[in-house]
Design a protein around this motif. Sequence first.
Motif, PDB file in Angstrom:
ATOM      1  N   GLU A 227       0.803  -1.229   0.000  1.00  0.00           N
ATOM      2  CA  GLU A 227       0.000   0.000   0.000  1.00  0.00           C
ATOM      3  C   GLU A 227       0.834   1.277   0.000  1.00  0.00           C
ATOM      4  OE1 GLU A 227      -0.771  -2.467   2.243  1.00  0.00           O
ATOM      5  OE2 GLU A 227      -2.669  -3.164   1.396  1.00  0.00           O
ATOM      6  N   SER A 228       2.064   1.221   0.495  1.00  0.00           N
ATOM      7  CA  SER A 228       2.751   2.496   0.750  1.00  0.00           C
ATOM      8  C   SER A 228       3.824   2.859  -0.266  1.00  0.00           C
ATOM      9  CB  SER A 228       3.334   2.505   2.162  1.00  0.00           C
ATOM     10  OG  SER A 228       4.473   1.689   2.232  1.00  0.00           O
ATOM     11  N   TYR A 230       5.588   2.916  -4.357  1.00  0.00           N
ATOM     12  CA  TYR A 230       5.221   2.944  -5.771  1.00  0.00           C
ATOM     13  C   TYR A 230       5.227   1.524  -6.348  1.00  0.00           C
ATOM     14  CZ  TYR A 230       5.632   7.983  -5.652  1.00  0.00           C
ATOM     15  OH  TYR A 230       5.445   9.302  -5.362  1.00  0.00           O
ATOM     16  N   GLU A 235       5.538  -7.145  -6.733  1.00  0.00           N
ATOM     17  CA  GLU A 235       5.753  -6.728  -8.125  1.00  0.00           C
ATOM     18  C   GLU A 235       7.261  -6.651  -8.390  1.00  0.00           C
ATOM     19  OE1 GLU A 235       3.775  -3.120  -9.440  1.00  0.00           O
ATOM     20  OE2 GLU A 235       5.242  -2.894 -11.051  1.00  0.00           O
ATOM     21  N   ASP A 248      10.394   1.833  -8.915  1.00  0.00           N
ATOM     22  CA  ASP A 248      10.747   2.813  -7.885  1.00  0.00           C
ATOM     23  C   ASP A 248      10.333   2.272  -6.505  1.00  0.00           C
ATOM     24  OD1 ASP A 248      10.978   4.971  -6.184  1.00  0.00           O
ATOM     25  OD2 ASP A 248      10.083   6.406  -7.577  1.00  0.00           O
ATOM     26  N   LYS A 252       4.991   6.303  -1.516  1.00  0.00           N
ATOM     27  CA  LYS A 252       4.124   7.314  -2.120  1.00  0.00           C
ATOM     28  C   LYS A 252       3.366   8.085  -1.057  1.00  0.00           C
ATOM     29  CE  LYS A 252       0.802   3.769  -3.618  1.00  0.00           C
ATOM     30  NZ  LYS A 252       0.252   3.102  -4.802  1.00  0.00           N
ATOM     31  N   ALA A 253       3.318   7.564   0.152  1.00  0.00           N
ATOM     32  CA  ALA A 253       2.697   8.272   1.277  1.00  0.00           C
ATOM     33  C   ALA A 253       3.776   8.485   2.333  1.00  0.00           C
ATOM     34  CB  ALA A 253       1.552   7.440   1.827  1.00  0.00           C
ATOM     35  N   GLY A 286      -7.218   4.664   6.118  1.00  0.00           N
ATOM     36  CA  GLY A 286      -5.909   4.243   5.623  1.00  0.00           C
ATOM     37  C   GLY A 286      -5.519   2.825   5.991  1.00  0.00           C
ATOM     38  N   ALA A 287      -6.417   2.072   6.645  1.00  0.00           N
ATOM     39  CA  ALA A 287      -6.075   0.703   7.050  1.00  0.00           C
ATOM     40  C   ALA A 287      -6.499  -0.298   5.983  1.00  0.00           C
ATOM     41  CB  ALA A 287      -6.734   0.349   8.375  1.00  0.00           C
ATOM     42  N   VAL A 309      -1.682   3.308   6.302  1.00  0.00           N
ATOM     43  CA  VAL A 309      -0.900   4.320   5.583  1.00  0.00           C
ATOM     44  C   VAL A 309      -1.498   5.681   5.933  1.00  0.00           C
ATOM     45  CG1 VAL A 309      -0.221   5.150   3.295  1.00  0.00           C
ATOM     46  CG2 VAL A 309      -0.430   2.704   3.720  1.00  0.00           C
ATOM     47  N   GLY A 310      -0.666   6.696   6.106  1.00  0.00           N
ATOM     48  CA  GLY A 310      -1.215   8.003   6.461  1.00  0.00           C
ATOM     49  C   GLY A 310      -0.268   9.149   6.180  1.00  0.00           C
ATOM     50  N   PRO A 311      -0.746  10.378   6.476  1.00  0.00           N
ATOM     51  CA  PRO A 311       0.025  11.579   6.118  1.00  0.00           C
ATOM     52  C   PRO A 311       1.211  11.860   7.038  1.00  0.00           C
ATOM     53  CG  PRO A 311      -2.055  12.195   7.139  1.00  0.00           C
ATOM     54  CD  PRO A 311      -2.073  10.702   7.005  1.00  0.00           C
ATOM     55  N   ARG A 457       1.553  20.182   3.579  1.00  0.00           N
ATOM     56  CA  ARG A 457       1.469  18.745   3.264  1.00  0.00           C
ATOM     57  C   ARG A 457       0.477  18.036   4.187  1.00  0.00           C
ATOM     58  NH1 ARG A 457       6.873  15.420   4.901  1.00  0.00           N
ATOM     59  NH2 ARG A 457       7.312  16.382   6.878  1.00  0.00           N
TER      60      ARG A 457
ATOM     61  N   TYR B 230      -6.666   5.788  -0.309  1.00  0.00           N
ATOM     62  CA  TYR B 230      -6.620   4.836   0.799  1.00  0.00           C
ATOM     63  C   TYR B 230      -7.523   3.634   0.532  1.00  0.00           C
ATOM     64  CZ  TYR B 230      -4.103   8.321   3.491  1.00  0.00           C
ATOM     65  OH  TYR B 230      -3.160   9.212   3.924  1.00  0.00           O
ATOM     66  N   ASP B 248     -12.008   5.344   3.743  1.00  0.00           N
ATOM     67  CA  ASP B 248     -11.549   6.714   3.485  1.00  0.00           C
ATOM     68  C   ASP B 248     -11.270   6.881   1.992  1.00  0.00           C
ATOM     69  OD1 ASP B 248     -10.183   9.124   3.292  1.00  0.00           O
ATOM     70  OD2 ASP B 248      -8.920   8.775   5.033  1.00  0.00           O
ATOM     71  N   LYS B 252      -3.789   9.127  -0.965  1.00  0.00           N
ATOM     72  CA  LYS B 252      -2.637   8.969  -0.081  1.00  0.00           C
ATOM     73  C   LYS B 252      -1.392   9.601  -0.685  1.00  0.00           C
ATOM     74  CE  LYS B 252      -2.213   4.043  -1.327  1.00  0.00           C
ATOM     75  NZ  LYS B 252      -2.331   2.685  -0.773  1.00  0.00           N
ATOM     76  N   ALA B 253      -1.426   9.873  -1.970  1.00  0.00           N
ATOM     77  CA  ALA B 253      -0.317  10.563  -2.637  1.00  0.00           C
ATOM     78  C   ALA B 253      -0.873  11.867  -3.198  1.00  0.00           C
ATOM     79  CB  ALA B 253       0.253   9.695  -3.742  1.00  0.00           C
ATOM     80  N   SER B 285       8.868   5.925 -12.976  1.00  0.00           N
ATOM     81  CA  SER B 285       8.624   5.900 -11.534  1.00  0.00           C
ATOM     82  C   SER B 285       7.150   6.151 -11.214  1.00  0.00           C
ATOM     83  CB  SER B 285       9.492   6.982 -10.910  1.00  0.00           C
ATOM     84  OG  SER B 285       9.229   7.073  -9.549  1.00  0.00           O
ATOM     85  N   GLY B 286       6.588   5.316 -10.367  1.00  0.00           N
ATOM     86  CA  GLY B 286       5.203   5.514  -9.937  1.00  0.00           C
ATOM     87  C   GLY B 286       4.158   5.036 -10.922  1.00  0.00           C
ATOM     88  N   ARG B 457       7.400  18.795   1.608  1.00  0.00           N
ATOM     89  CA  ARG B 457       6.604  17.679   1.081  1.00  0.00           C
ATOM     90  C   ARG B 457       7.158  17.149  -0.232  1.00  0.00           C
ATOM     91  NH1 ARG B 457       0.673  19.459  -0.965  1.00  0.00           N
ATOM     92  NH2 ARG B 457       1.187  21.357  -2.063  1.00  0.00           N
TER      93      ARG B 457
END
Lengths: 499, 499
Positions: A227-228, A230, A235, A248, A252-253, A286-287, A309-311, A457, B230, B248, B252-253, B285-286, B457
């Motif tokens: 989840e977090s 890229y 993968e 990459d 991303k978070a 985010g869960a 995942v969160g800010p 942000r 999310y 949510d 997240k990005a 990337s991404g 950020r």
Amino acid sequence: MSSGASMMAPRCGVLTVEIEHVDAVTLEKLEKQGIDCEPKASTIMIIQDKYRQKTHFSKFGIPLPDFVEVDTLSSIEKAGEMFGYPLMVKSKRLAYDGRGNAVAHDKKELSSVVASLGGFEHGLYVERWTSFVKELSVIVARSRDGSTVCYPVVETIHKDNICHVVEAPAEVPDKIKKLATNVAEKAIKSLEGAGVFAVELFLTQDNQVLLNEVAPRPHNSGHHTIESCYTSQYEQHLRAILGLPLGDPSMKAPASIMYNILGEDEGEAGFTQAHQLIERALDISGASVHWYAKPEIRKQRKMGHITIVGPSKYSVKARLDKLLQRDAYDPKKVKPRAAIIMGSDSDLPVMKDAAVVLKKFNIPFELTIVSAHRTPERMYHYALSAKERGLEVIIAGMVASLTSVPVIGVPIMTSSLHGTDSLLSIVQMPKGIPVATVAIGNAENAGLLAVRMLASRDPELGDKATEYQHDLRDMVLEKAKRLEELGWEGYTELYLKKH
Amino acid sequence: MSSGASMMAPRCGVLTVEIEHVDAVTLEKLEKQGIDCEPKASTIMIIQDKYRQKTHFSKFGIPLPDFVEVDTLSSIEKAGEMFGYPLMVKSKRLAYDGRGNAVAHDKKELSSVVASLGGFEHGLYVERWTSFVKELSVIVARSRDGSTVCYPVVETIHKDNICHVVEAPAEVPDKIKKLATNVAEKAIKSLEGAGVFAVELFLTQDNQVLLNEVAPRPHNSGHHTIESCYTSQYEQHLRAILGLPLGDPSMKAPASIMYNILGEDEGEAGFTQAHQLIERALDISGASVHWYAKPEIRKQRKMGHITIVGPSKYSVKARLDKLLQRDAYDPKKVKPRAAIIMGSDSDLPVMKDAAVVLKKFNIPFELTIVSAHRTPERMYHYALSAKERGLEVIIAGMVASLTSVPVIGVPIMTSSLHGTDSLLSIVQMPKGIPVATVAIGNAENAGLLAVRMLASRDPELGDKATEYQHDLRDMVLEKAKRLEELGWEGYTELYLKKH
């Protein structure tokens, strides 16, 4: 490896493993028949035998805890004298999730510890006890052409030797991250074949990074990447073994935390507990729940995991607390995002206004005394470590040249020159050393400026800042209305009474 | 709906649809037999018939382009007189990806347009031509208890009536986002049943948001959510129909862009083109590739999609350019992250230093003239729209009270008071109105401060800022070394020669 797998192998373009406890001899035979195995059988063989693994990495100059092979009671006693107690005794093979490890606290315990590991016949070695401050892990991907990419360093938190929580990124200084990444990359470059590898590391009190062990596959410490990052570790493993460009690995978070759902009670009760946890997770922003649908629940068995995942680090930790229905983290332990530093405690009556604003906006901050004139060394180290420690803004003056974190300067009102000396010394910085200066004694504005910077942000914070702006406007409009109602004479009378 | 599906239905806990073109009459029968269909058959029926859909939403006060049913040449001619040309003629049913729509540019074209749509017998209606500035879309999830959550508003960019690119979030002012979200939510609340819905909207030149059409299912405009939010629209659909709490929907990005892989040539050539695109995507990337493995490629057929997630709108657009091997976006079209505003062009010799720094750090910015004294209205609107327009920092003075975006003030050197008047007027702001003030005339530091704020950020930018700091240090160390080598007398001589 089952005979089924070895019969299927010739029809595969490339053969990989999802766990290192396979028949590596068969793997080697398949390789000789021209089957493309990634990573190579040689790598699996090295990793299967933990003693051989240590010997291998030691040969390549990878930092490790001291270790030695033991095969008799007298040799293990000798090792105990050499390394001292507690002494870590380990099985060479089939060790996993804490199984195959045992600790002898003194010489008397040695024979029972050896017996608990099945005696010397299956192969044992001992390790000097490492009193680490943190356990770290780095997922390294290696492509068929030998190039590597490393995921952000994470901290793994164990419970009874089993990985329980993974925090990404790890809260350690940048230089430790670099060191950990270098050790991990060097270790993987010493092995043959492509794929994703996990390198588990110890961070010691004296800032050494020692290799603990390597897994030649996607790993529990990389589950958060789904989840977090890229590119998820899964993968990435496919990209690596198939010869595609590596993806990459960055996040991303800003932050994520992974929690393993470990079996508590056996049977129905255990499932009920896990299901209650999952039900709570569905309500947490985010869960993401991963339930492995294993048919049976056993104590300490990994039944699934939840990634949040969160800010910010702060928010994902708070959400995990909510998930686990435990009290919020001790605010003293929450990593500060902002700092207020004063040259002297006599500045506190002014600087407290910045603290009030930060508190109002629920921004974790630290407030301390650091004087450029009176504690230059402290100032030096403070400024230098600011970014590494995760500070995003500093309210003070004078430290801008040592940090790339934005600095807000508050000129303090002086008795001799009414603060103009302080104002000019802070605002008139040379080119290249910007300090965001606010009005003399106006620490409240310094706090608000910090909020605006952090809001860029953090959308929630941004909304609060806008609201605050509107409240200010409303307050003035309220006063204007009142003035119009009372007339200027009535209002003046009231004003003079109040002030 | 096949008879197989209706036979399976009684064994389902809940029945949902992945496309609205199903046999809604059977669905209704199943409902009467007690099968739980989400969303309800009534919703599918309304949405299947676009004319009925418009009538329904119109009844609920949802803003729509004007429309009228037509069933004879004379009625369509009458509609043409009423709405003018070009006139949009639409089939009531089975319209999808632009099929079932045709445009009549004048009265003479009407009969051929009607014929191209299969004549009046299948049901036609006409719509007033909407000259929109953007097409927007909002994914709305509605739970079994009727509560809703809305995903961030996205912009959909069509090519020959087929969705081609989706940008998330849409680059429109906050108030348009709110309006679009409100229209979408109101539309979905008028329908029955749980699930994920896509609401396609037009943004008109006069800032109206009109509903175009609704899809009662996860939608192409929500594909980006798989990697960027999310909760993906697919997980959300399951949560909604199963009665779990809605997840949510936020991102997240910071930014993502989705690109549909549309069939170009048929057959092998088409596959080769797609595979080349995918190969390039693996290096970006991404970027995440979704290939639908459809057996045949046809011109304009959606064969897969690629989502690019990244730290800013600018970066994901640049990556899409790289993917499509097209020249970078016109920098004039790139949305500025920073603004430099001057009260007069006479400030340019000073303020250009800030521009130089921003350019050096590759930060898109705008530079313009806005005077608080001479153009108060312009200043008012400028400051008010700053945040909505995506500005993250403003270099200027005086606008702080109208925006929650951080403002950096550069006092301009004045001839009468050497800039102290300017310094004091900017730095001595009242409480609640923070302005980050730098040294008199030191716009370079204003630029560097802006960089540090934006870096919080943007890790890449942070690294560059640290590097810049190190370069500064190295320059001074270089000079110190040279001074020690030459001795103070030699260095002074050299210095005086150079300056």
